[in-house]
Design a protein around this motif. Sequence first.
Motif, PDB file in Angstrom:
ATOM      1  N   THR A   1       0.820  -1.217   0.000  1.00 37.20           N
ATOM      2  CA  THR A   1       0.000   0.000   0.000  1.00 37.20           C
ATOM      3  C   THR A   1       0.852   1.264   0.000  1.00 37.20           C
ATOM      4  O   THR A   1       0.424   2.301   0.502  1.00 37.20           O
ATOM      5  N   THR A   2       2.027   1.202  -0.578  1.00 40.06           N
ATOM      6  CA  THR A   2       2.948   2.344  -0.582  1.00 40.06           C
ATOM      7  C   THR A   2       2.296   3.596  -1.152  1.00 40.06           C
ATOM      8  O   THR A   2       2.550   4.709  -0.685  1.00 40.06           O
ATOM      9  N   ALA A   3       1.458   3.457  -2.156  1.00 40.64           N
ATOM     10  CA  ALA A   3       0.850   4.609  -2.827  1.00 40.64           C
ATOM     11  C   ALA A   3      -0.279   5.240  -2.012  1.00 40.64           C
ATOM     12  O   ALA A   3      -0.649   6.391  -2.255  1.00 40.64           O
ATOM     13  N   SER A   4      -0.804   4.526  -1.043  1.00 38.99           N
ATOM     14  CA  SER A   4      -2.036   4.938  -0.348  1.00 38.99           C
ATOM     15  C   SER A   4      -1.767   5.913   0.794  1.00 38.99           C
ATOM     16  O   SER A   4      -0.752   5.820   1.490  1.00 38.99           O
ATOM     17  N   GLN A   5      -2.718   6.828   1.016  1.00 39.93           N
ATOM     18  CA  GLN A   5      -2.667   7.711   2.172  1.00 39.93           C
ATOM     19  C   GLN A   5      -3.255   7.043   3.408  1.00 39.93           C
ATOM     20  O   GLN A   5      -3.066   7.532   4.524  1.00 39.93           O
ATOM     21  N   SER A   6      -3.970   5.940   3.216  1.00 34.02           N
ATOM     22  CA  SER A   6      -4.544   5.174   4.344  1.00 34.02           C
ATOM     23  C   SER A   6      -4.133   3.717   4.178  1.00 34.02           C
ATOM     24  O   SER A   6      -4.966   2.847   3.892  1.00 34.02           O
ATOM     25  N   PRO A   7      -2.850   3.428   4.365  1.00 33.82           N
ATOM     26  CA  PRO A   7      -2.338   2.098   4.018  1.00 33.82           C
ATOM     27  C   PRO A   7      -2.977   0.951   4.799  1.00 33.82           C
ATOM     28  O   PRO A   7      -3.256  -0.105   4.224  1.00 33.82           O
ATOM     29  N   LYS A   8      -3.219   1.140   6.084  1.00 33.82           N
ATOM     30  CA  LYS A   8      -3.780   0.050   6.885  1.00 33.82           C
ATOM     31  C   LYS A   8      -5.213  -0.251   6.484  1.00 33.82           C
ATOM     32  O   LYS A   8      -5.608  -1.427   6.379  1.00 33.82           O
ATOM     33  N   LEU A   9      -6.004   0.800   6.238  1.00 35.55           N
ATOM     34  CA  LEU A   9      -7.393   0.591   5.829  1.00 35.55           C
ATOM     35  C   LEU A   9      -7.462  -0.088   4.465  1.00 35.55           C
ATOM     36  O   LEU A   9      -8.280  -0.993   4.252  1.00 35.55           O
ATOM     37  N   ALA A  10      -6.600   0.358   3.549  1.00 33.11           N
ATOM     38  CA  ALA A  10      -6.585  -0.253   2.213  1.00 33.11           C
ATOM     39  C   ALA A  10      -6.213  -1.723   2.304  1.00 33.11           C
ATOM     40  O   ALA A  10      -6.852  -2.582   1.683  1.00 33.11           O
ATOM     41  N   ALA A  11      -5.182  -2.033   3.097  1.00 34.75           N
ATOM     42  CA  ALA A  11      -4.749  -3.421   3.229  1.00 34.75           C
ATOM     43  C   ALA A  11      -5.830  -4.286   3.848  1.00 34.75           C
ATOM     44  O   ALA A  11      -6.088  -5.408   3.396  1.00 34.75           O
ATOM     45  N   GLU A  12      -6.477  -3.771   4.895  1.00 37.90           N
ATOM     46  CA  GLU A  12      -7.523  -4.545   5.570  1.00 37.90           C
ATOM     47  C   GLU A  12      -8.663  -4.892   4.624  1.00 37.90           C
ATOM     48  O   GLU A  12      -9.220  -5.996   4.673  1.00 37.90           O
ATOM     49  N   SER A  13      -9.014  -3.956   3.741  1.00 41.15           N
ATOM     50  CA  SER A  13     -10.102  -4.195   2.793  1.00 41.15           C
ATOM     51  C   SER A  13      -9.762  -5.341   1.844  1.00 41.15           C
ATOM     52  O   SER A  13     -10.586  -6.242   1.610  1.00 41.15           O
ATOM     53  N   TYR A  14      -8.547  -5.340   1.317  1.00 38.93           N
ATOM     54  CA  TYR A  14      -8.142  -6.403   0.388  1.00 38.93           C
ATOM     55  C   TYR A  14      -7.956  -7.745   1.097  1.00 38.93           C
ATOM     56  O   TYR A  14      -8.323  -8.794   0.554  1.00 38.93           O
ATOM     57  N   ILE A  15      -7.387  -7.705   2.279  1.00 36.94           N
ATOM     58  CA  ILE A  15      -7.190  -8.954   3.022  1.00 36.94           C
ATOM     59  C   ILE A  15      -8.544  -9.607   3.321  1.00 36.94           C
ATOM     60  O   ILE A  15      -8.722 -10.819   3.128  1.00 36.94           O
ATOM     61  N   LYS A  16      -9.506  -8.811   3.756  1.00 34.59           N
ATOM     62  CA  LYS A  16     -10.843  -9.333   4.045  1.00 34.59           C
ATOM     63  C   LYS A  16     -11.477  -9.921   2.782  1.00 34.59           C
ATOM     64  O   LYS A  16     -12.068 -11.013   2.810  1.00 34.59           O
ATOM     65  N   ALA A  17     -11.336  -9.204   1.654  1.00 34.88           N
ATOM     66  CA  ALA A  17     -11.937  -9.667   0.400  1.00 34.88           C
ATOM     67  C   ALA A  17     -11.302 -10.970  -0.075  1.00 34.88           C
ATOM     68  O   ALA A  17     -12.002 -11.904  -0.492  1.00 34.88           O
ATOM     69  N   PHE A  18      -9.976 -11.065  -0.021  1.00 34.21           N
ATOM     70  CA  PHE A  18      -9.305 -12.295  -0.436  1.00 34.21           C
ATOM     71  C   PHE A  18      -9.714 -13.470   0.461  1.00 34.21           C
ATOM     72  O   PHE A  18      -9.885 -14.601  -0.019  1.00 34.21           O
TER      73      PHE A  18
END
Length: 246
Positions: A65-82
């Motif tokens: 999530t290097t590009a993101s301003q909210s890296p933890k939230l972005a990661a959590e969303s993808y992890i949950k979806a996968f």
Amino acid sequence: MNKLINMSIKGKLIIVGGGINTAENIPSHLPKEEALNDFFYQNGILKKIIEESKLKENSRIEIITTASQSPKLAAESYIKAFKLLSATNVAHLDINTRVDALHPDSLARLDEANVVLFSGGDQLRLTSTIGGTPFQQKLLQKYYHEDFIYAGTSAGAAAASSSMIYQGASNDALLKGAVEMNSGLGLIDSIIVDTHFIQRGRIGRLFQAVTGNPMKIGIGLSEDTGLIISDNNNKMTAIGSGSVIL
């Protein structure tokens, strides 16, 4: 790096125009048989990433999530979806600085990964953080030599090529210097990618980018839409729910 460019490619690129369906709006009480008929489960982009990966549901997937301003939230969303799609080995590889990109733990985790998914955000932040580091070099080596997937959405897709658009509004695209470009991560040399293409009316700036780089193919990806590029970059397959414009 020039040696890498001339070699056959064993990996796959999956580039997405942003707005990936992560099933966040599917009610938790929905019966399983109905949920399995949802586009997210049957034909969605994250499902395709799993299907294309070396070990399928057991593939090691790292969310970057290097590009993101909210890296933890972005990661959590993808992890949950996968995990909804039965992926068993998904984690957040948090690279916020060039020091992180140099860290032995980051390199070791990349070395073990079957898939990396680069999130959206600011592609210039992504390339300035990772570009020119051992992390980028290992990323290229894995892509060229292994059954490995580089997946990128929005900023992660734009940054995959050697030349990337990082700034410029389409309505000003005919003005000299209005569309700004920089070096990407260099996984593919023959294309320029623009994302959120239909939703943000970006055809003007992609025209300008291709006019200035006439040896490149311009690819416009609408949201929740992507391309799988494989077989030594000679095959492209459209995936997702929207349009791809060449």
